[in-house]
Motif scaffolding. Structure first.
Motif, PDB file in Angstrom:
ATOM      1  N   ASP A   1     -10.977   9.996 -21.496  1.00  0.00           N
ATOM      2  CA  ASP A   1     -10.420  10.229 -23.012  1.00  0.00           C
ATOM      3  C   ASP A   1      -9.984   8.650 -23.411  1.00  0.00           C
ATOM      4  O   ASP A   1      -9.271   8.525 -24.384  1.00  0.00           O
ATOM      5  CB  ASP A   1      -9.455  11.162 -23.191  1.00  0.00           C
ATOM      6  CG  ASP A   1      -8.171  10.708 -22.330  1.00  0.00           C
ATOM      7  OD1 ASP A   1      -8.085   9.957 -21.763  1.00  0.00           O
ATOM      8  OD2 ASP A   1      -7.057  11.879 -22.567  1.00  0.00           O
TER       9      ASP A   1
ATOM     10  N   SER B   1      -7.217   0.980 -18.334  1.00  0.00           N
ATOM     11  CA  SER B   1      -6.547   1.056 -17.048  1.00  0.00           C
ATOM     12  C   SER B   1      -7.573  -0.086 -16.251  1.00  0.00           C
ATOM     13  O   SER B   1      -8.646   0.048 -16.061  1.00  0.00           O
ATOM     14  CB  SER B   1      -7.199   2.229 -16.018  1.00  0.00           C
ATOM     15  OG  SER B   1      -6.594   3.579 -16.855  1.00  0.00           O
TER      16      SER B   1
ATOM     17  N   ILE C   1      -1.748   2.234 -13.454  1.00  0.00           N
ATOM     18  CA  ILE C   1      -1.559   3.007 -14.561  1.00  0.00           C
ATOM     19  C   ILE C   1      -2.072   2.328 -15.822  1.00  0.00           C
ATOM     20  O   ILE C   1      -2.273   0.964 -15.890  1.00  0.00           O
ATOM     21  CB  ILE C   1      -0.130   3.508 -14.910  1.00  0.00           C
ATOM     22  CG1 ILE C   1       0.827   2.428 -14.599  1.00  0.00           C
ATOM     23  CG2 ILE C   1       0.114   4.613 -14.091  1.00  0.00           C
ATOM     24  CD1 ILE C   1       2.352   2.843 -15.004  1.00  0.00           C
ATOM     25  N   SER C   2      -2.340   2.736 -17.004  1.00  0.00           N
ATOM     26  CA  SER C   2      -3.127   2.073 -18.151  1.00  0.00           C
ATOM     27  C   SER C   2      -2.226   1.316 -18.852  1.00  0.00           C
ATOM     28  O   SER C   2      -0.647   1.354 -18.542  1.00  0.00           O
ATOM     29  CB  SER C   2      -3.526   2.900 -19.055  1.00  0.00           C
ATOM     30  OG  SER C   2      -2.423   3.702 -19.656  1.00  0.00           O
TER      31      SER C   2
ATOM     32  N   ASP D   1     -10.558  15.536 -17.000  1.00  0.00           N
ATOM     33  CA  ASP D   1      -9.463  14.505 -17.726  1.00  0.00           C
ATOM     34  C   ASP D   1      -8.732  15.437 -18.620  1.00  0.00           C
ATOM     35  O   ASP D   1      -7.467  15.067 -18.816  1.00  0.00           O
ATOM     36  CB  ASP D   1     -10.338  13.309 -18.100  1.00  0.00           C
ATOM     37  CG  ASP D   1      -9.371  12.046 -18.416  1.00  0.00           C
ATOM     38  OD1 ASP D   1      -8.113  12.304 -17.878  1.00  0.00           O
ATOM     39  OD2 ASP D   1      -9.461  11.199 -19.208  1.00  0.00           O
TER      40      ASP D   1
ATOM     41  N   LYS E   1      -4.389  17.808 -19.878  1.00  0.00           N
ATOM     42  CA  LYS E   1      -3.389  17.772 -20.801  1.00  0.00           C
ATOM     43  C   LYS E   1      -2.645  19.101 -20.677  1.00  0.00           C
ATOM     44  O   LYS E   1      -1.473  19.143 -21.341  1.00  0.00           O
ATOM     45  CB  LYS E   1      -4.045  17.750 -22.241  1.00  0.00           C
ATOM     46  CG  LYS E   1      -5.067  16.555 -22.448  1.00  0.00           C
ATOM     47  CD  LYS E   1      -4.703  15.342 -21.742  1.00  0.00           C
ATOM     48  CE  LYS E   1      -6.144  14.422 -21.690  1.00  0.00           C
ATOM     49  NZ  LYS E   1      -6.068  13.293 -20.585  1.00  0.00           N
TER      50      LYS E   1
ATOM     51  N   MET F   1      -2.728   9.856 -27.878  1.00  0.00           N
ATOM     52  CA  MET F   1      -2.182   8.651 -27.453  1.00  0.00           C
ATOM     53  C   MET F   1      -1.798   7.747 -28.471  1.00  0.00           C
ATOM     54  O   MET F   1      -0.825   7.103 -28.434  1.00  0.00           O
ATOM     55  CB  MET F   1      -3.117   8.280 -26.351  1.00  0.00           C
ATOM     56  CG  MET F   1      -3.298   9.188 -25.269  1.00  0.00           C
ATOM     57  SD  MET F   1      -4.125   8.259 -23.871  1.00  0.00           S
ATOM     58  CE  MET F   1      -5.681   9.138 -23.903  1.00  0.00           C
TER      59      MET F   1
ATOM     60  N   ALA G   1      -0.866  12.433 -22.609  1.00  0.00           N
ATOM     61  CA  ALA G   1      -2.570  12.718 -22.112  1.00  0.00           C
ATOM     62  C   ALA G   1      -2.358  12.525 -20.440  1.00  0.00           C
ATOM     63  O   ALA G   1      -3.139  12.657 -19.939  1.00  0.00           O
ATOM     64  CB  ALA G   1      -3.527  11.914 -22.742  1.00  0.00           C
ATOM     65  N   SER G   2      -0.962  12.141 -19.959  1.00  0.00           N
ATOM     66  CA  SER G   2      -0.783  11.670 -18.698  1.00  0.00           C
ATOM     67  C   SER G   2       0.340  12.185 -18.305  1.00  0.00           C
ATOM     68  O   SER G   2       1.307  11.544 -18.606  1.00  0.00           O
ATOM     69  CB  SER G   2      -1.264  10.528 -18.651  1.00  0.00           C
ATOM     70  OG  SER G   2      -0.787   9.747 -17.133  1.00  0.00           O
TER      71      SER G   2
ATOM     72  N   HIS H   1      -1.960  13.328 -13.695  1.00  0.00           N
ATOM     73  CA  HIS H   1      -2.362  12.010 -13.465  1.00  0.00           C
ATOM     74  C   HIS H   1      -1.887  11.230 -12.356  1.00  0.00           C
ATOM     75  O   HIS H   1      -2.377  10.309 -11.786  1.00  0.00           O
ATOM     76  CB  HIS H   1      -2.313  11.181 -14.679  1.00  0.00           C
ATOM     77  CG  HIS H   1      -3.536  11.320 -15.771  1.00  0.00           C
ATOM     78  ND1 HIS H   1      -3.928  12.651 -16.219  1.00  0.00           N
ATOM     79  CD2 HIS H   1      -4.628  10.553 -15.974  1.00  0.00           C
ATOM     80  CE1 HIS H   1      -4.938  12.445 -17.019  1.00  0.00           C
ATOM     81  NE2 HIS H   1      -5.424  11.124 -16.848  1.00  0.00           N
TER      82      HIS H   1
ATOM     83  N   HIS I   1      -3.839   9.211  -9.791  1.00  0.00           N
ATOM     84  CA  HIS I   1      -3.218   7.641  -9.418  1.00  0.00           C
ATOM     85  C   HIS I   1      -3.032   7.300  -7.878  1.00  0.00           C
ATOM     86  O   HIS I   1      -3.277   6.487  -7.396  1.00  0.00           O
ATOM     87  CB  HIS I   1      -2.233   7.098 -10.285  1.00  0.00           C
ATOM     88  CG  HIS I   1      -2.640   7.333 -11.558  1.00  0.00           C
ATOM     89  ND1 HIS I   1      -3.862   7.102 -12.222  1.00  0.00           N
ATOM     90  CD2 HIS I   1      -1.712   7.246 -12.753  1.00  0.00           C
ATOM     91  CE1 HIS I   1      -3.830   7.022 -13.633  1.00  0.00           C
ATOM     92  NE2 HIS I   1      -2.589   7.305 -13.952  1.00  0.00           N
TER      93      HIS I   1
ATOM     94  N   HIS J   1     -12.541   9.652 -11.643  1.00  0.00           N
ATOM     95  CA  HIS J   1     -10.957   9.606 -12.418  1.00  0.00           C
ATOM     96  C   HIS J   1     -10.783  11.344 -12.921  1.00  0.00           C
ATOM     97  O   HIS J   1     -10.028  11.773 -12.645  1.00  0.00           O
ATOM     98  CB  HIS J   1     -10.849   8.872 -13.691  1.00  0.00           C
ATOM     99  CG  HIS J   1      -9.649   8.950 -14.630  1.00  0.00           C
ATOM    100  ND1 HIS J   1      -8.393   8.313 -13.983  1.00  0.00           N
ATOM    101  CD2 HIS J   1      -9.522   9.846 -15.541  1.00  0.00           C
ATOM    102  CE1 HIS J   1      -7.366   9.144 -14.961  1.00  0.00           C
ATOM    103  NE2 HIS J   1      -8.149   9.597 -15.815  1.00  0.00           N
TER     104      HIS J   1
ATOM    105  N   ARG K   1       5.137   6.114 -11.475  1.00  0.00           N
ATOM    106  CA  ARG K   1       5.666   5.565 -12.850  1.00  0.00           C
ATOM    107  C   ARG K   1       7.101   6.367 -12.963  1.00  0.00           C
ATOM    108  O   ARG K   1       7.183   7.496 -13.948  1.00  0.00           O
ATOM    109  CB  ARG K   1       4.661   6.292 -13.722  1.00  0.00           C
ATOM    110  CG  ARG K   1       5.159   5.823 -15.137  1.00  0.00           C
ATOM    111  CD  ARG K   1       3.936   6.613 -16.174  1.00  0.00           C
ATOM    112  NE  ARG K   1       3.134   5.721 -16.778  1.00  0.00           N
ATOM    113  CZ  ARG K   1       1.894   6.033 -17.073  1.00  0.00           C
ATOM    114  NH1 ARG K   1       1.444   7.370 -16.712  1.00  0.00           N
ATOM    115  NH2 ARG K   1       0.924   5.267 -17.626  1.00  0.00           N
TER     116      ARG K   1
HETATM  117  O1  LIG Z   1      -6.096   8.424 -17.861  1.00  0.00           O
HETATM  118  C1  LIG Z   1      -5.355   8.388 -18.792  1.00  0.00           C
HETATM  119  C2  LIG Z   1      -5.230   9.425 -19.779  1.00  0.00           C
HETATM  120  O2  LIG Z   1      -6.380  10.354 -19.808  1.00  0.00           O
HETATM  121  C3  LIG Z   1      -4.203   7.489 -18.971  1.00  0.00           C
HETATM  122  O3  LIG Z   1      -3.204   7.594 -18.116  1.00  0.00           O
HETATM  123  P1  LIG Z   1      -2.303   6.605 -17.508  1.00  0.00           P
HETATM  124  O4  LIG Z   1      -1.408   5.958 -18.659  1.00  0.00           O
HETATM  125  O5  LIG Z   1      -1.525   7.392 -16.694  1.00  0.00           O
HETATM  126  O6  LIG Z   1      -3.293   5.528 -16.761  1.00  0.00           O
END
Ligand SMILES: O=C(CO)COP(=O)(O)O
Ligand SMILES: NC(=O)C1=CN([C@@H]2O[C@H](COP(=O)(O)OP(=O)(O)OC[C@H]3O[C@@H](n4cnc5c(N)ncnc54)[C@H](OP(=O)(O)O)[C@@H]3O)[C@@H](O)[C@H]2O)C=CC1
Ligand SMILES: [Zn+2]
Length: 350
Positions: A123, A131, A139-140, A170, A174, A236, A245-246, A250, A254, A266, A322
């Motif tokens: 997504d 990421s 993480i992103s 993915d 959610k 997001m 979303a995470s 997630h 990770h 992923h 996180r």
């Molecule tokens: O993969 C993501 C949303 O699907 C982003 O999640 P992160 O912020 O945990 O990396």
């Protein structure tokens, strides 16, 4: 009291349908974008979808650059190239890694970003986050949200089935992410955005129903899936973080990515995390597992080359990745024995 500014990044226009990739020139013009365009892609996609894009772009000034992976070295290389070429717009065409590099480069050099996904596997198609490996954590981070998304259903539905399934995985995540968010709002007092959470949850519901549709009519299924992926990205953008979303599913993904880099896509890892965390949340994990099996997503860690001990280890460290984002894993995480029990009872390990 002065309220802190909240900025919502949303795409201006989404073009979705069969063969829309052939009309890219017209779309770029109508978005008032001018050349030079830097097209960021990968080695496989360059030979297929990106060549269709080049036909459409015609004589607009452009350059193509291939990236191998979503890491900071690639971001630096593409960024330097973009500056030398004086690119006005960055177009990312490919899977999640390519899109992430393109949107992060666009963010760093402050240029518009156009997202052309070739696989409905993640997504990040819409999200203003990327990421990127090598920034310290798996993480992103904040990136440029796309001005426009060009989602060609013909291209997306001819992606390998494994990538399509990863997108389902993915999105199923959610179901957990929004529960973790709500739980956190009760325990920590964190702000919970009802509307944003509903949007992410709706994506998960569509992904679930799409597990039936994909086996009957791939194009119709991919269309529903892409819409679900886009709405999750919009959630997001509205939240200003990946919170809707995470969540803990997630974090598990990770943790596996850290312990076993390159093993599993992923979305496959998130899907397995979803089974595990659905069990912890006390929701119907069997229903999620059945849906995953229906499309052919792996439900056992061994199917993607991860040993049983690796799953247990990942479950015990996931909470520490996180710590600022509260989830069902709490501050202390799972003990080795409870992690083993969860993984065994759900059949993720034997
Ligand atoms: O993969 C993501 C949303 O699907 C982003 O999640 P992160 O912020 O945990 O990396
Ligand atoms: N920013 C965000 O919010 C999010 C980011 N992500 C990130 O996205 C990444 C995962 O993306 P994912 O797409 O699963 O994997 P990758 O982008 O890592 O890999 C996809 C692979 O499939 C190939 N491919 C893409 N499209 C096609 C096609 N149509 N036909 C044949 N092959 C194709 C790519 O080719 P090529 O070699 O040409 O690139 C690449 O080899 C992870 O890094 C993840 O962290 C995930 C979710 C959200
Ligand atoms: Zn994800």
């Amino acid at each position: 009291m002065e309220s802190k500014e909240h900025v919502i990044d949303l795409p201006k226009r989404v073009y979705i349908g069969n063969d829309v990739i052939l009309n890219v020139r017209e779309y770029l013009t109508s978005l008032n974008l001018s050349d030079p365009f830097l097209i960021v892609t990968g080695p496989i996609v360059r030979k297929s979808a990106a060549s269709k894009l080049l036909e459409s772009i015609g004589d607009f000034k452009h350059e193509v650059i291939e990236v191998q992976s979503a890491d900071i070295e690639e971001v630096n290389r593409v960024g330097e190239f973009a500056k030398q070429f004086k690119a006005n717009t960055i177009i990312g065409i490919g899977g999640g890694s390519v899109i992430d590099v393109a949107k992060y480069v666009a963010f760093r050099i402050d240029k518009e970003f156009i997202s052309i996904p070739t696989a409905p596997s993640h997504d990040g198609i819409t999200s203003p986050f990327a990421s990127i490996k090598g920034l310290g954590k798996p993480i992103s981070v904040k990136a440029k949200g796309p001005l426009s998304i060009i989602a060609d259903i013909q291209v997306l539905s001819s992606a390998p089935r494994r990538l399509i399934n990863a997108g389902v995985g993915d999105t199923l995540g959610k179901f957990i992410a929004v529960r973790d968010w709500k739980l956190s709002s009760k325990i920590t007092g964190e702000y919970y955005g009802d509307y944003t959470a509903s949007l992410a949850l709706l994506s998960a519901k569509h992904a679930l129903s799409c597990t039936k549709l994909l086996n009957k009519d791939i194009r119709a299924g991919v269309r529903v899936l892409v819409e679900a992926l886009i709405s999750s990205g919009v959630a997001m953008g509205m939240a200003g973080s990946t919170r809707p979303a995470s969540g803990s599913e997630h974090l598990f993904a990770h943790a596996i990515e850290m312990l076993y880099p390159g093993k599993g896509l992923h979305g496959e890892l998130v899907a397995i995390g979803t089974i595990l965390m659905a069990y912890v949340h006390g929701i119907n994990w069997r229903k999620i597992k059945r849906a995953m099996k229906r499309v052919g997503l792996p439900t056992k860690a061994k199917e993607i080359g991860i040993p049983d001990e690796g799953v247990i280890k990942a479950l015990t460290i996931a909470h520490s990745i996180r710590p600022e984002r509260y989830t069902i894993l709490g501050d202390r995480g799972l003990s080795w024995s409870s992690a083993e029990k969860i993984a065994k009872e759900t059949g993720v390990i034997s």
